[in-house]
Design a protein around this motif. Structure first.
Motif, PDB file in Angstrom:
ATOM      1  N   SER A  11       0.799  -1.199   0.354  1.00  0.00           N
ATOM      2  CA  SER A  11      -0.468   0.264  -0.061  1.00  0.00           C
ATOM      3  C   SER A  11       0.709   0.568   0.161  1.00  0.00           C
ATOM      4  O   SER A  11      -0.084   2.530  -0.051  1.00  0.00           O
ATOM      5  N   THR A  12       2.682   1.407  -0.027  1.00  0.00           N
ATOM      6  CA  THR A  12       3.641   2.119   0.265  1.00  0.00           C
ATOM      7  C   THR A  12       3.424   2.624  -1.273  1.00  0.00           C
ATOM      8  O   THR A  12       3.576   1.227  -2.432  1.00  0.00           O
ATOM      9  N   ALA A  13       4.126   3.291  -1.455  1.00  0.00           N
ATOM     10  CA  ALA A  13       4.908   3.709  -2.714  1.00  0.00           C
ATOM     11  C   ALA A  13       6.001   2.913  -2.747  1.00  0.00           C
ATOM     12  O   ALA A  13       6.665   2.581  -1.568  1.00  0.00           O
ATOM     13  N   VAL A  14       6.544   1.778  -4.086  1.00  0.00           N
ATOM     14  CA  VAL A  14       7.645   1.194  -4.274  1.00  0.00           C
ATOM     15  C   VAL A  14       8.757   2.618  -4.044  1.00  0.00           C
ATOM     16  O   VAL A  14       8.808   3.881  -4.978  1.00  0.00           O
ATOM     17  N   GLY A  15       9.877   1.902  -3.518  1.00  0.00           N
ATOM     18  CA  GLY A  15      11.559   2.945  -2.830  1.00  0.00           C
ATOM     19  C   GLY A  15      12.133   2.541  -1.548  1.00  0.00           C
ATOM     20  O   GLY A  15      11.013   1.543  -1.038  1.00  0.00           O
ATOM     21  N   ILE A 109      -4.366 -16.214  -0.047  1.00  0.00           N
ATOM     22  CA  ILE A 109      -3.973 -15.069   0.109  1.00  0.00           C
ATOM     23  C   ILE A 109      -4.280 -14.959  -1.544  1.00  0.00           C
ATOM     24  O   ILE A 109      -3.296 -14.956  -1.725  1.00  0.00           O
ATOM     25  N   ARG A 110      -4.391 -14.280  -2.377  1.00  0.00           N
ATOM     26  CA  ARG A 110      -3.847 -13.435  -3.482  1.00  0.00           C
ATOM     27  C   ARG A 110      -3.765 -12.543  -3.859  1.00  0.00           C
ATOM     28  O   ARG A 110      -4.201 -11.473  -2.393  1.00  0.00           O
ATOM     29  N   ILE A 111      -3.444 -12.006  -4.671  1.00  0.00           N
ATOM     30  CA  ILE A 111      -2.546 -10.489  -4.731  1.00  0.00           C
ATOM     31  C   ILE A 111      -4.266  -9.001  -5.600  1.00  0.00           C
ATOM     32  O   ILE A 111      -4.900  -9.901  -6.040  1.00  0.00           O
ATOM     33  N   ALA A 112      -3.932  -7.960  -4.707  1.00  0.00           N
ATOM     34  CA  ALA A 112      -5.372  -7.626  -4.320  1.00  0.00           C
ATOM     35  C   ALA A 112      -5.161  -6.990  -6.324  1.00  0.00           C
ATOM     36  O   ALA A 112      -4.317  -6.100  -7.438  1.00  0.00           O
ATOM     37  N   GLU A 113      -6.237  -6.988  -7.095  1.00  0.00           N
ATOM     38  CA  GLU A 113      -6.497  -5.927  -8.210  1.00  0.00           C
ATOM     39  C   GLU A 113      -6.347  -4.340  -7.440  1.00  0.00           C
ATOM     40  O   GLU A 113      -6.602  -3.717  -6.965  1.00  0.00           O
ATOM     41  N   PHE A 117      -9.444  -2.640  -2.292  1.00  0.00           N
ATOM     42  CA  PHE A 117     -10.033  -2.454  -0.977  1.00  0.00           C
ATOM     43  C   PHE A 117     -11.109  -1.706  -1.009  1.00  0.00           C
ATOM     44  O   PHE A 117     -11.654  -1.863  -0.070  1.00  0.00           O
ATOM     45  N   THR A 118     -11.025  -0.389  -2.008  1.00  0.00           N
ATOM     46  CA  THR A 118     -11.337   0.541  -1.405  1.00  0.00           C
ATOM     47  C   THR A 118     -13.240   0.064  -2.062  1.00  0.00           C
ATOM     48  O   THR A 118     -13.525   0.141  -2.380  1.00  0.00           O
ATOM     49  N   LYS A 119     -12.588  -0.450  -3.985  1.00  0.00           N
ATOM     50  CA  LYS A 119     -14.261  -1.636  -3.646  1.00  0.00           C
ATOM     51  C   LYS A 119     -14.442  -2.591  -3.086  1.00  0.00           C
ATOM     52  O   LYS A 119     -15.857  -2.208  -2.839  1.00  0.00           O
ATOM     53  N   ARG A 120     -14.306  -3.073  -2.191  1.00  0.00           N
ATOM     54  CA  ARG A 120     -14.269  -3.530  -1.403  1.00  0.00           C
ATOM     55  C   ARG A 120     -15.807  -3.028   0.100  1.00  0.00           C
ATOM     56  O   ARG A 120     -16.166  -2.905   0.701  1.00  0.00           O
ATOM     57  N   ALA A 121     -14.587  -2.341   0.339  1.00  0.00           N
ATOM     58  CA  ALA A 121     -15.082  -0.939   1.625  1.00  0.00           C
ATOM     59  C   ALA A 121     -16.780  -0.560   0.674  1.00  0.00           C
ATOM     60  O   ALA A 121     -17.837  -0.344   1.684  1.00  0.00           O
ATOM     61  N   PHE A 122     -16.575   0.099  -0.393  1.00  0.00           N
ATOM     62  CA  PHE A 122     -17.970  -0.158  -1.135  1.00  0.00           C
ATOM     63  C   PHE A 122     -19.033  -1.302  -0.901  1.00  0.00           C
ATOM     64  O   PHE A 122     -20.376  -0.768  -0.929  1.00  0.00           O
ATOM     65  N   LEU A 123     -18.500  -2.159  -2.096  1.00  0.00           N
ATOM     66  CA  LEU A 123     -19.591  -3.263  -1.992  1.00  0.00           C
ATOM     67  C   LEU A 123     -20.179  -3.672  -0.509  1.00  0.00           C
ATOM     68  O   LEU A 123     -21.254  -4.436  -0.131  1.00  0.00           O
ATOM     69  N   ILE A 452     -14.419   2.057 -12.230  1.00  0.00           N
ATOM     70  CA  ILE A 452     -14.484   3.433 -11.677  1.00  0.00           C
ATOM     71  C   ILE A 452     -13.112   3.079 -11.023  1.00  0.00           C
ATOM     72  O   ILE A 452     -11.809   3.224 -10.699  1.00  0.00           O
ATOM     73  N   PHE A 453     -12.808   0.860 -10.404  1.00  0.00           N
ATOM     74  CA  PHE A 453     -12.119   1.045  -9.431  1.00  0.00           C
ATOM     75  C   PHE A 453     -10.412   0.806 -10.025  1.00  0.00           C
ATOM     76  O   PHE A 453      -9.528   0.294  -9.795  1.00  0.00           O
ATOM     77  N   SER A 454     -10.954   0.606 -11.071  1.00  0.00           N
ATOM     78  CA  SER A 454      -9.091   0.125 -12.249  1.00  0.00           C
ATOM     79  C   SER A 454      -8.351   2.219 -12.364  1.00  0.00           C
ATOM     80  O   SER A 454      -7.250   1.666 -12.932  1.00  0.00           O
ATOM     81  N   GLN A 455      -9.305   2.565 -11.741  1.00  0.00           N
ATOM     82  CA  GLN A 455      -8.112   3.842 -12.048  1.00  0.00           C
ATOM     83  C   GLN A 455      -7.497   3.980 -10.984  1.00  0.00           C
ATOM     84  O   GLN A 455      -6.223   4.990 -10.576  1.00  0.00           O
ATOM     85  N   PHE A 456      -7.590   3.159  -9.754  1.00  0.00           N
ATOM     86  CA  PHE A 456      -7.289   3.261  -8.637  1.00  0.00           C
ATOM     87  C   PHE A 456      -5.094   2.616  -8.907  1.00  0.00           C
ATOM     88  O   PHE A 456      -4.908   1.799  -9.853  1.00  0.00           O
ATOM     89  N   CYS A 457      -4.470   2.963  -7.648  1.00  0.00           N
ATOM     90  CA  CYS A 457      -3.544   2.544  -7.744  1.00  0.00           C
ATOM     91  C   CYS A 457      -4.003   1.142  -6.949  1.00  0.00           C
ATOM     92  O   CYS A 457      -4.523   0.913  -6.020  1.00  0.00           O
ATOM     93  N   LEU A 458      -2.065  -0.111  -6.680  1.00  0.00           N
ATOM     94  CA  LEU A 458      -2.336  -1.222  -6.686  1.00  0.00           C
ATOM     95  C   LEU A 458      -2.160  -0.835  -5.144  1.00  0.00           C
ATOM     96  O   LEU A 458      -1.206   0.003  -4.735  1.00  0.00           O
ATOM     97  N   GLY A 459      -3.171  -1.034  -3.740  1.00  0.00           N
ATOM     98  CA  GLY A 459      -2.959  -1.359  -2.796  1.00  0.00           C
ATOM     99  C   GLY A 459      -3.656  -0.533  -1.726  1.00  0.00           C
ATOM    100  O   GLY A 459      -3.914  -0.143  -0.477  1.00  0.00           O
ATOM    101  N   LYS A 460      -4.755   0.125  -2.840  1.00  0.00           N
ATOM    102  CA  LYS A 460      -5.452   0.959  -2.331  1.00  0.00           C
ATOM    103  C   LYS A 460      -7.368   0.413  -1.835  1.00  0.00           C
ATOM    104  O   LYS A 460      -7.921  -0.179  -3.099  1.00  0.00           O
TER     105      LYS A 460
END
Length: 460
Positions: A11-15, A109-113, A117-123, A452-460
């Motif tokens: 969920s944090t930036a790579v680097g 556990i699978r990698i999130a799309e 995470f935000t999509k699940r909060a909505f659903l 809509i949720f495909s515009q999010f970054c991975l981990g959000k």
């Protein structure tokens, strides 16, 4: 809608950084984390919203992978309304990558799309669709003001207004239904007046929201601002002064800038996407010709044009040609180099452009930039930005749906005035109610949710 699988992502930036965070969400989040987490605490028994120190250990050979802090948030008191575990590792690419690979290795556990995470909060009903979309705006905010607007939307300011509006319409629909079911008790004139009044009240509320759309869109996306002018009038120096960094090469040689340089800044809370362009003039230099053409393209795409003129020189034919080409466009003319003796004939200038569109400044001395800020605010916001308690509508999807809802209400008013039966009028009122429902996600297609949720970054 509940999900049956457990997901994880960084969920944090790579680097490189102080820490990195891996988020795990789902029914087996705590149980799966326990397989790899070694600590004095049994996290299966741990209270929600507690932090535990320990190590990530590979159960296959007992190798210690990483030293971490593990945070437990049990649903529904979590971002996704599911059980959530967050693993805070040392920052850097290797450490967090090794921990994530270990979590995913057994397949439980699978990698999130992107945005899952935000999509699940909505659903799961913790937030509605406007609040979910505000999360994107928070991440992409380019000014304090834009961030504040997005935060208000994430907290539900827009949702509350839309839900209140839908409640008014559902009461109106209920009133219409009663009159359809019991026509013998219906007073046609009274019902007609009631429908018109309620629809007009709803239209007024929508108009108030749409009134903020232009400003909201600017705060969300920024004003595309092209800095144009002849070579060597101070365009790149202006960019450097606004950015407070030497992003563009500045020399006394005309034609130094050969390409469009792009930078984001916040000027008085207004986000600007600055485009420093090559000097526009006739030239035989092939490379400079390409730069000039790109400058003209940037001009066509710009929401605002800052035309820089040299107060220390007389108006040039290229200046006059540029001003003629920019007629009817949103232009602020910047008279640069006020620190030098004035040569430019201002009477001639004001015969071509309005005096109100001219700002005097000295990029070298960084004077006059506050006047530029006021001029932009006056042009796009009619003066000052609205007060902090105003709910802005900035999302194109929201603006479109509000427009459709308003049109449906107008159709209902016109149908009522024309004496059309109320069971037909009901269709327009219900259409308005459904358009507003799509806005907050009460009635929305699965494909739109995915888009809509495909515009999010991975981990959000």
């Amino acid at each position: 809608m509940r999900n049956v699988d457990t997901i994880a992502a960084i969920s944090t930036a790579v680097g490189e950084g102080g820490i990195a965070v891996i988020r795990v969400s789902g029914p087996d989040a705590v149980r799966e984390a326990k397989k790899f987490f070694r600590s004095r605490t049994d996290i299966m028994e741990a209270d929600s919203h507690t932090v535990h120190y320990g190590h990530i250990v590979d159960p296959a050979d007992g190798e210690v992978i990483e030293e971490i802090l593990l945070t437990i948030m049990r649903g529904p008191r979590s971002f996704t309304a599911e059980d959530v575990v967050e693993l805070s590792t040392h920052g850097g690419v290797v450490a967090v990558k090794r921990v994530l690979e270990l979590l995913l290795r057994e397949g439980a556990i699978r990698i999130a799309e992107p945005g899952e995470f935000t999509k699940r909060a909505f659903l799961n009903g913790r937030i509605d669709l406007t609040q979910a979309e505000a999360v994107i705006d928070l991440i992409r905010s380019k000014s304090d003001r834009a961030f504040s607007v997005a935060m208000k939307q994430a907290e539900g300011a827009l949702s509350k207004k839309v839900k209140a509006l839908r409640h008014q319409l559902i009461e109106l629909l209920a009133h219409i239904e009663v009159n359809i079911d019991y026509p013998e008790h219906d007073v046609a004139e009274m019902t007609s007046n009631y429908i018109q009044t309620r629809c007009e009240e709803s239209c007024s509320i929508i108009d108030g929201l749409l009134k903020t759309a232009g400003e909201g869109k600017i705060l969300r996306e920024g004003i595309v601002t092209a800095i144009v002018g002849r070579p060597n009038v101070g365009k790149s120096s202006l960019l450097n002064a606004l950015v407070q960094e030497n992003k563009a090469i500045v020399t006394d040689i005309p034609g130094t800038t050969r390409d469009v340089i792009e930078e984001y800044i916040s000027l008085g809370g207004i986000p600007l996407r600055l485009l420093d362009t090559a000097g526009i003039r006739e030239t035989s230099d092939v490379v400079e010709q390409i730069g000039v053409q790109r400058s003209r393209t940037a001009l066509e795409e710009a929401d605002l044009i800052l035309l820089v003129l040299n107060l220390n020189e007389a108006l040039h034919d290229d200046d006059r040609l540029l001003m003629k080409q920019l007629e009817g466009r949103p232009v602020i003319v910047l008279l640069n180099k006020t620190d030098l003796p004035p040569v430019l004939n201002e009477d001639e200038l004001y015969a071509i452009v309005s005096k109100e569109s001219v700002v005097r400044l000295s990029v070298l001395q960084e004077s006059g930039l506050d006047q530029l800020e006021h001029a932009i605010s006056r042009m796009f916001f009619g003066g000052e930005l609205e007060s902090g308690d105003l709910t802005y509508v900035s999302n194109v999807r929201h603006i479109t749906l509000l427009g459709h809802a308003r049109q449906a209400l107008v159709d209902a008013i016109e149908a009522t005035e024309a004496g059309i039966p109320i069971d037909i009028v009901q269709i327009d009122v219900r259409n308005a109610w459904e358009q507003l429902g799509e806005m907050i996600g009460d009635s929305v297609s699965e494909s739109l949710i995915d888009q809509i949720f495909s515009q999010f970054c991975l981990g959000k």
